[in-house]
Write a protein that holds these residues in place. Structure first.
Motif, PDB file in Angstrom:
ATOM      1  N   LYS A  45      -8.791  54.480  13.729  1.00  8.81           N
ATOM      2  CA  LYS A  45      -7.495  55.151  13.272  1.00  8.81           C
ATOM      3  C   LYS A  45      -6.470  53.970  12.480  1.00  8.81           C
ATOM      4  CE  LYS A  45      -7.677  58.735  16.817  1.00  8.81           C
ATOM      5  NZ  LYS A  45      -7.186  59.274  18.099  1.00  8.81           N
ATOM      6  N   VAL A  46      -6.997  53.317  11.598  1.00 11.60           N
ATOM      7  CA  VAL A  46      -6.296  52.378  10.823  1.00 11.60           C
ATOM      8  C   VAL A  46      -5.069  53.027  10.138  1.00 11.60           C
ATOM      9  CG1 VAL A  46      -6.409  50.346   8.982  1.00 11.60           C
ATOM     10  CG2 VAL A  46      -8.345  51.054  10.418  1.00 11.60           C
ATOM     11  N   PRO A  47      -3.529  52.433  10.486  1.00 11.64           N
ATOM     12  CA  PRO A  47      -2.595  53.224   9.704  1.00 11.64           C
ATOM     13  C   PRO A  47      -2.726  53.584   8.280  1.00 11.64           C
ATOM     14  CG  PRO A  47      -1.870  51.659  11.234  1.00 11.64           C
ATOM     15  CD  PRO A  47      -3.484  51.327  11.349  1.00 11.64           C
ATOM     16  N   TYR A  48      -2.396  54.763   7.774  1.00 10.69           N
ATOM     17  CA  TYR A  48      -2.399  55.005   6.507  1.00 10.69           C
ATOM     18  C   TYR A  48      -3.945  54.967   5.883  1.00 10.69           C
ATOM     19  CZ  TYR A  48       2.453  53.876   6.895  1.00 10.69           C
ATOM     20  OH  TYR A  48       3.803  53.979   7.015  1.00 10.69           O
ATOM     21  N   PHE A  49      -4.623  53.876   6.130  1.00  8.32           N
ATOM     22  CA  PHE A  49      -6.100  53.868   5.495  1.00  8.32           C
ATOM     23  C   PHE A  49      -7.132  54.944   6.076  1.00  8.32           C
ATOM     24  CE2 PHE A  49     -10.336  51.619   5.213  1.00  8.32           C
ATOM     25  CZ  PHE A  49     -10.376  51.751   3.774  1.00  8.32           C
ATOM     26  N   LYS A  51      -6.074  57.903   7.412  1.00  4.94           N
ATOM     27  CA  LYS A  51      -5.766  59.267   7.052  1.00  4.94           C
ATOM     28  C   LYS A  51      -6.234  59.608   5.419  1.00  4.94           C
ATOM     29  CE  LYS A  51      -1.437  60.126   9.449  1.00  4.94           C
ATOM     30  NZ  LYS A  51      -0.046  59.994   9.364  1.00  4.94           N
ATOM     31  N   THR A  52      -6.150  58.552   4.433  1.00  2.28           N
ATOM     32  CA  THR A  52      -6.887  58.361   3.339  1.00  2.28           C
ATOM     33  C   THR A  52      -8.216  58.793   3.179  1.00  2.28           C
ATOM     34  OG1 THR A  52      -5.120  56.998   2.333  1.00  2.28           O
ATOM     35  CG2 THR A  52      -6.848  57.389   0.871  1.00  2.28           C
ATOM     36  N   VAL A  53      -8.983  57.904   4.235  1.00  4.16           N
ATOM     37  CA  VAL A  53     -10.291  58.168   4.343  1.00  4.16           C
ATOM     38  C   VAL A  53     -10.894  59.549   4.773  1.00  4.16           C
ATOM     39  CG1 VAL A  53     -12.503  57.350   5.310  1.00  4.16           C
ATOM     40  CG2 VAL A  53     -10.859  55.556   4.328  1.00  4.16           C
ATOM     41  N   ARG A  54     -10.063  59.956   5.585  1.00  5.83           N
ATOM     42  CA  ARG A  54     -10.265  61.462   6.413  1.00  5.83           C
ATOM     43  C   ARG A  54      -9.980  62.363   5.355  1.00  5.83           C
ATOM     44  NH1 ARG A  54      -7.031  61.081  10.508  1.00  5.83           N
ATOM     45  NH2 ARG A  54      -8.625  60.695  11.914  1.00  5.83           N
ATOM     46  N   PHE A  55      -8.897  62.302   4.475  1.00  8.16           N
ATOM     47  CA  PHE A  55      -8.891  63.526   3.629  1.00  8.16           C
ATOM     48  C   PHE A  55      -9.832  63.307   2.475  1.00  8.16           C
ATOM     49  CE2 PHE A  55      -6.982  64.259  -0.638  1.00  8.16           C
ATOM     50  CZ  PHE A  55      -6.549  65.621  -0.555  1.00  8.16           C
ATOM     51  N   ILE A  56     -10.166  62.160   1.855  1.00  9.72           N
ATOM     52  CA  ILE A  56     -11.507  62.262   0.968  1.00  9.72           C
ATOM     53  C   ILE A  56     -12.704  62.727   1.565  1.00  9.72           C
ATOM     54  CG2 ILE A  56     -12.807  60.725  -0.402  1.00  9.72           C
ATOM     55  CD1 ILE A  56     -10.230  58.967  -0.886  1.00  9.72           C
ATOM     56  N   SER A  57     -12.960  62.362   2.677  1.00  9.02           N
ATOM     57  CA  SER A  57     -14.138  62.762   3.501  1.00  9.02           C
ATOM     58  C   SER A  57     -14.307  64.197   3.662  1.00  9.02           C
ATOM     59  CB  SER A  57     -14.454  61.886   4.924  1.00  9.02           C
ATOM     60  OG  SER A  57     -15.594  62.377   5.469  1.00  9.02           O
ATOM     61  N   ASN A  58     -13.131  64.710   4.314  1.00  7.07           N
ATOM     62  CA  ASN A  58     -13.097  66.285   4.553  1.00  7.07           C
ATOM     63  C   ASN A  58     -12.903  67.247   3.137  1.00  7.07           C
ATOM     64  OD1 ASN A  58     -12.685  65.944   7.247  1.00  7.07           O
ATOM     65  ND2 ASN A  58     -10.483  66.067   7.337  1.00  7.07           N
TER      66      ASN A  58
END
Length: 214
Positions: A45-49, A51-58
């Protein structure tokens, strides 16, 4: 029907099997490494990073794999990235499978008790050491069954590359029975056996790893 199993046809079909295996092995290795990194990022749960990776992965996980194959082969050249059918298939499958592997690894890390991380930190280990020596080995062990299941799906999904004329197993069987419609059933049975052997081998490998890691 016996003509379907001529030496020329079998040699041609085995060439397709080799392509299928090579594409699968390369995609498995790349997706495992990339997926493990994604899983760690999602877990930490690295801040901002994160969330970005999760969005791309999903996003990738919810797209059809065939669409990704088309994108890498037909759309990337428009952006200046030229890929042949082999490279396009490997890139598409590796990216797609990495997003799946990432979720599997994240789940494996979450399944390891938080008390183990706390205990490791209390002994003087830093977060990286704790992750590498304590959490990740246990997470990988717990993740072996779903990982193998995912990689079996990967092997079967190589058949989708027939859409961009990759000369893998399914495509070559189509070429053979395209010569004679009577060859269709023999070819279907033959490639079904070949796929079964590969995937059954992966299942045995999973059991071997499971026993070795007890």
């Amino acid at each position: 029907m016996s003509g379907a199993f001529s030496l020329i046809n079998m040699h041609y079909l085995l060439g397709g099997l080799v392509v299928t295996i090579v594409v699968s092995v390369i995609s498995i290795l790349i997706s495992f490494v990339l997926g493990t990194l994604i899983g760690i990022i999602l877990f930490e749960k690295v801040p901002y990073f994160t969330k970005t990776v999760r969005f791309i992965s999903n996003t990738i996980r919810n797209l059809p794999l065939l669409l990704l194959i088309f994108f890498t082969f037909f759309a990337l050249p428009k952006l200046g990235v030229e890929l042949n059918t082999f490279a396009a298939t490997v890139v598409a499958m590796s990216v797609f499978e990495a997003s799946m592997v990432g979720e599997i690894i994240r789940g494996g890390l979450l399944s390891v008790g938080a008390d183990q991380a706390e205990g490791a930190l209390s002994t003087g280990m830093n977060k990286v050491q704790t992750l590498w020596h304590i959490l990740l080995p246990q997470a990988l062990k717990k993740s072996i069954p779903p990982l193998i299941s995912q990689f079996i799906s990967l092997v079967k999904d190589t058949s989708l590359a027939t859409a961009i004329v990759l000369p893998e197993l399914t495509f070559r069987s189509q070429v053979i029975y395209g010569q004679n419609p009577n060859y269709m059933i023999p070819m279907f049975i033959t490639i079904a056996i070949m796929y079964f052997i590969i995937n059954y081998g992966l299942s045995l490998l999973a059991k071997w790893f499971d026993k070795r890691m007890v």
